[in-house]
Design an enzyme around this catalytic site. Structure first.
Site, PDB file in Angstrom:
ATOM      1  N   GLU A 101      -4.196   8.463  -3.583  1.00 31.15           N
ATOM      2  CA  GLU A 101      -4.551   7.663  -2.410  1.00 31.15           C
ATOM      3  C   GLU A 101      -4.599   8.457  -1.112  1.00 31.15           C
ATOM      4  O   GLU A 101      -5.156   7.984  -0.117  1.00 31.15           O
ATOM      5  CB  GLU A 101      -3.564   6.500  -2.238  1.00 31.15           C
ATOM      6  CG  GLU A 101      -3.642   5.452  -3.313  1.00 31.15           C
ATOM      7  CD  GLU A 101      -4.956   4.683  -3.317  1.00 31.15           C
ATOM      8  OE1 GLU A 101      -5.778   4.904  -2.396  1.00 31.15           O
ATOM      9  OE2 GLU A 101      -5.157   3.883  -4.217  1.00 31.15           O
ATOM     10  N   THR A 158     -10.227   0.544  -8.770  1.00 35.07           N
ATOM     11  CA  THR A 158      -9.189  -0.435  -8.462  1.00 35.07           C
ATOM     12  C   THR A 158      -9.213  -1.502  -9.552  1.00 35.07           C
ATOM     13  O   THR A 158     -10.057  -1.484 -10.435  1.00 35.07           O
ATOM     14  CB  THR A 158      -9.467  -1.088  -7.103  1.00 35.07           C
ATOM     15  OG1 THR A 158     -10.842  -1.482  -7.079  1.00 35.07           O
ATOM     16  CG2 THR A 158      -9.220  -0.126  -5.971  1.00 35.07           C
ATOM     17  N   ARG A 212       0.845  -1.192   0.000  1.00 38.00           N
ATOM     18  CA  ARG A 212       0.000   0.000   0.000  1.00 38.00           C
ATOM     19  C   ARG A 212       0.879   1.241   0.000  1.00 38.00           C
ATOM     20  O   ARG A 212       1.993   1.250   0.548  1.00 38.00           O
ATOM     21  CB  ARG A 212      -0.864  -0.030   1.260  1.00 38.00           C
ATOM     22  CG  ARG A 212      -1.887   1.107   1.408  1.00 38.00           C
ATOM     23  CD  ARG A 212      -3.001   0.967   0.435  1.00 38.00           C
ATOM     24  NE  ARG A 212      -4.186   1.726   0.856  1.00 38.00           N
ATOM     25  CZ  ARG A 212      -4.979   2.377   0.021  1.00 38.00           C
ATOM     26  NH1 ARG A 212      -4.735   2.379  -1.275  1.00 38.00           N
ATOM     27  NH2 ARG A 212      -6.050   3.014   0.462  1.00 38.00           N
ATOM     28  N   GLY A 217     -13.974   0.361  -4.717  1.00 38.37           N
ATOM     29  CA  GLY A 217     -14.004   1.133  -3.479  1.00 38.37           C
ATOM     30  C   GLY A 217     -14.578   0.306  -2.338  1.00 38.37           C
ATOM     31  O   GLY A 217     -14.307  -0.890  -2.223  1.00 38.37           O
ATOM     32  N   SER A 226      -7.777   0.874   3.511  1.00 37.33           N
ATOM     33  CA  SER A 226      -8.253   0.466   2.189  1.00 37.33           C
ATOM     34  C   SER A 226      -9.382  -0.544   2.310  1.00 37.33           C
ATOM     35  O   SER A 226      -9.478  -1.279   3.292  1.00 37.33           O
ATOM     36  CB  SER A 226      -7.098  -0.164   1.398  1.00 37.33           C
ATOM     37  OG  SER A 226      -7.569  -0.727   0.178  1.00 37.33           O
ATOM     38  N   SER A 227     -10.224  -0.590   1.282  1.00 36.33           N
ATOM     39  CA  SER A 227     -11.263  -1.616   1.199  1.00 36.33           C
ATOM     40  C   SER A 227     -10.838  -2.796   0.333  1.00 36.33           C
ATOM     41  O   SER A 227     -11.592  -3.774   0.226  1.00 36.33           O
ATOM     42  CB  SER A 227     -12.554  -1.011   0.628  1.00 36.33           C
ATOM     43  OG  SER A 227     -13.123  -0.093   1.523  1.00 36.33           O
TER      44      SER A 227
END
Length: 568
Positions: free
Chosen positions: A418, A379, A101, A472, A450-451
């Site tokens: 981000e 994403t 990430r 998302g 984050s998801s």
């Protein structure tokens, strides 16, 4: 006349029944392979993964190759300028997860998007100040060095060729580039690479899309490894872009970036064991909590997407997302009460306020008693299984479509936005409506919540499913639906991934559902219970692999996107 009307109605019902059954038959067949399979959001990238597997690479080699290929063929989401997560299950039973990430730059702070006491959303969503330190390249190199069979040069070469020689744009790719034309023209690098040279013209399906500067950037990585990105010419170009456009990423930020190996979160249901990416992925905690809260209920008896089923699952989603907003963040900075959140007693307690007759109010639910913002849907997820039994699940992102909208001049790739996934101001929603708290506040070198929820599902220690999605916060619920559809309702993988979805994320207090996904009588019952229904477009895009008891591998690409399965 009344008799004729009844006949017409009867014939129409027969036609609709036949059409419905025909459609389910069509979506019921996934691509089937004996040895190995790759499913990604773009057909060229899936083909690259297959090519790598064919030449002796394992699932990790193929995953790395797919990621670099997506950086070329899916510039709105596939990337080397963003970050993501990887879940690995090896044939010997080893389970690992890799966190690559993005991080906040060293000069970042909690008030960096506050002007005159007010949060200015655009600052965290567009432009160089919105970019976190990219993690993709380090993550790919780290995974390959730990578990790959092939060299970095071998896995990245197909992407270099795609960038250098070009590929024909699909209709969807041309459309999204044209849609964002106006904002991309605000930045020199983005205009140079992603806007037609004649700015009065649009991109067309079939146009050859070549990216020579990106090919050179990828070649530097192939030759010099992570140093080919985080140091040297590429790093210089990134920092120059920051200085030109008011960003914060420095040479020190780039050189110091390091991906992190973490232990997966494990959950179970109906004889299946889920291995999910842990925080800073919030999906693992949320999905595990939802499954735990659902444990006492007979979902199969309720029936797929019945009012009773939708009501029950929605109420568990509401509670899990409320906890997400309050407790979750980067585990290297925040003390997450993970053991408590995943305990049976806690989740049983969370459902004490559940009523069969009435929807809960999100204002009343809040988070649990233990001593939101809008994440972009852009994403991308891909799944890989090789012939040896190794499996990889990867989700990466730039956050919004084309990230910060800033492409690095001279390097040819977009930087992420981000930083918007942090809590820019407690209580303020991000660009996806998610409310988040102090646990996710901006701090230097911190990773934003984050998801993204890549997961691998095993049964008796053998891989059965490779799951994940884009979208998302809807990633969490799309991944959940995909699992429940196969594990509870025994759908085929393509039926499971194609079935209509619904989503609730606590705040805003709305039950989103895909248009035509719920019957009129189901909607009426849910309305009577007090749910605020909101019809939506596609709720996430998933790419799934299912392996049956005989070892046959099924690759299913979400019909909501342009994904493709390839294998042999």
């Amino acid at each position: 006349m009344k008799s004729l009307s009844r006949i017409v109605i009867y014939l129409c019902l027969i036609f609709l029944f036949v059409l419905s059954n025909y459609s389910y038959a069509q979506v019921g067949t996934a691509n089937q392979y004996e040895h190995a399979v790759v499913v990604s959001a773009e057909k060229h990238a899936s083909q690259v993964g297959k090519q790598i597997l064919r030449q002796g690479g394992n699932a990790v080699d193929a995953a790395v190759a797919v990621q670099f290929a997506l950086a070329v063929t899916l510039p709105r989401a596939g990337n080397i300028g963003g970050g993501g997560f990887m879940v690995i299950h090896l044939a010997d039973g080893t389970d690992r997860t890799l966190d690559f990430r993005e991080q906040a730059p060293l000069k970042a702070g909690p008030d960096m998007y506050i002007r005159d006491g007010e949060y200015v959303p655009k600052l965290s969503r567009e432009g160089a100040l919105a970019a976190g330190v990219p993690g993709v390249v380090d993550g790919m190199v780290e995974a390959l060095e730990e578990y790959g069979n092939l060299s970095l040069a071998e896995t990245i070469q197909p992407a270099i060729e795609l960038a250098r020689k070009g590929y024909p744009l699909s209709y969807a790719q041309a459309e999204v580039l044209n849609e964002y034309d106006g904002v991309l023209q605000k930045y020199a690098g983005s205009t140079r690479y992603f806007v037609p040279s004649d700015t009065t013209q649009d991109w067309q399906e079939g146009d050859l899309f070549q990216q020579t500067d990106l090919a050179q950037t990828l070649q530097r990585i192939a030759t010099d490894g992570r140093e080919g990105f985080y140091e040297g010419k590429t790093a210089d170009l990134i920092v120059a872009e920051m200085q030109e456009n008011g960003g914060l990423i420095s040479h020190k930020d780039l050189k110091n970036y390091k991906s992190v190996w973490r232990e997966p979160v494990k959950a179970s249901m109906n004889g299946y064991d889920l291995h999910i990416m842990p925080p800073p992925s919030s999906g693992s905690i949320a999905i595990s909590q939802i499954l735990d809260m659902l444990r006492p209920y007979d979902l199969q008896e309720m029936g797929f997407n019945s009012a009773k089923y939708v009501h029950t699952v929605t109420e568990t989603m509401r509670r899990a997302f409320a906890d997400r907003a309050h407790f979750l963040g980067d585990p290297d900075f925040v003390d997450i009460p993970q053991k408590k959140l995943l305990s049976d007693s806690y989740n049983e307690e969370r459902m004490q306020s559940f009523s069969w007759d009435k929807a809960s109010s999100s204002d009343d639910v809040g988070h649990g008693n233990i001593p939101f913002r809008y994440e972009s849907p852009e994403t991308t997820h891909y799944s890989v299984v090789d012939e040896h039994g190794n499996a990889v699940s990867v989700t990466t992102t730039l956050n919004g479509n084309f990230g910060s909208k800033v492409a690095v001049s001279g390097a040819g790739f977009f930087l992420n936005n981000e930083m918007d996934d942090f809590t820019a101001k407690p209580g303020e929603p991000n660009m996806f409506g998610l409310i988040q708290g102090k646990a996710n506040a901006i701090e230097p070198q911190k990773r934003m919540l984050s998801s993204m929820s890549p997961a691998i599902v095993t049964q008796n220690d053998s891989v059965r499913m490779v799951l994940g999605a884009a979208g998302g916060p809807r990633i969490i619920t799309a991944t959940l639906h995909n699992f429940l559809n196969m594990a509870v309702f025994e759908m085929s993988p393509q039926q499971a991934i194609s079935a209509p979805r619904f989503h609730h994320q606590w705040m805003p207090d709305k039950l989103f559902y895909e248009k035509f996904g719920l019957s009129p009588d189901t909607r009426a019952i849910l309305n009577d219970k007090g749910h605020i229904l909101d019809p939506s477009g596609g709720l996430g895009r998933a790419h799934t692999i299912f392996i049956d008891a005989k070892g046959m591998k099924f690759g299913a690409a979400d019909p909501r996107g342009d994904g493709a399965a390839r294998g042999y």
